[in-house]
Design a protein around this motif. Structure first.
Motif: not given
Length: 244
Positions: A241-244, A230-232, A205-209
């Motif tokens: 976020n390696p937990t994804f 994917l949030p954040g 959700d923070l990627d290039v629009p």
């Protein structure tokens, strides 16, 4: 590329054609999958040795599959960014070899043109100026802001050690000479209805629009697709976020 080695019986092996994930292991697709990252190519902030892209990238990937997957069994391809484009092209070229796709913020050849957000345009213009002046360290920092932090997020949002890993490996790519040419197969966008297998489309959700918008369009255009935001995280979820 990567090959699943401990999957449950009857599950197609996942193989990863992906963008530069900077040493992070791609997430399993379910069951007891164990994978190891291979071949990394990130658009703009990645591999400048571009002869493996496009049609040649697909041919190379098929050669690897022929070597690793017994009996030509179909696989699930996982592609991030430019790796997603290669995975889509492979599914179109050899549908009998591809059981499904996991596409993470993928490029798609022939996708509708987009007008970049002003924040993206400013970063791209700054990157162009730094490239023309030969300041690769500045290019690296700006590309971290664009792809790792996200263009609308605060620069420096992603901390160590992930940031240092990005800068180190992207620096290698930036310093590498440009060799060869991109060999593109037929444009994929107008052929997406030919991909019959299940597809999971992921995007931060923070990627290039306009990348986020393209993922939404892609999920609608594919016959059997599911979109997940994917949030954040920005363009490199497994690093952000390696937990994804």
């Amino acid at each position: 590329m990567a090959r699943d080695r401990t999957r449950p019986a009857g599950h197609p092996p996942p193989s990863h054609w992906k963008a530069r994930c900077f040493g992070q292991r791609p997430p399993p697709l379910g069951g007891r999958s164990r994978t190891s990252p291979r071949g990394r190519c990130q658009p703009r902030c990645g591999c400048r040795h571009r002869t493996s892209y496009g049609a040649q990238g697909s041919r190379f990937g098929h050669a690897v599959l022929d070597h690793l997957v017994e009996g030509g069994r179909p696989v699930v391809l996982v592609g991030c960014s430019q790796g997603g484009s290669i995975a889509i092209d492979a599914a179109l070229a050899s549908p009998d070899r591809v059981a499904g796709l996991v596409l993470i913020a993928p490029s798609v050849s022939g996708a509708p043109s987009a007008t970049p957000h002003e924040a993206v345009r400013r970063l791209l213009d700054a990157i162009d100026r730094a490239e023309k002046s030969g300041d690769l360290d500045q290019v690296n920092r700006l590309e971290a802001a664009l792809w790792l932090d996200g263009p609308l997020a605060a620069q420096g949002r992603v901390k160590e050690p992930a940031r240092a890993l990005f800068l180190a490996m992207n620096g290698i790519a930036l310093a590498a000479p440009v060799i060869g040419r991109v060999h593109q197969p037929a444009l994929a966008w107008d052929q997406l209805d030919r991909i019959a297998g299940p597809v999971r489309v992921l995007c931060g959700d923070l990627d290039v629009p306009h990348v986020q918008a393209r993922c939404c369009q892609l999920a609608v255009a594919l016959p059997d697709a599911r979109l997940e935001i994917l949030p954040g995280v920005a363009h490199l979820p497994s690093l952000g976020n390696p937990t994804f």
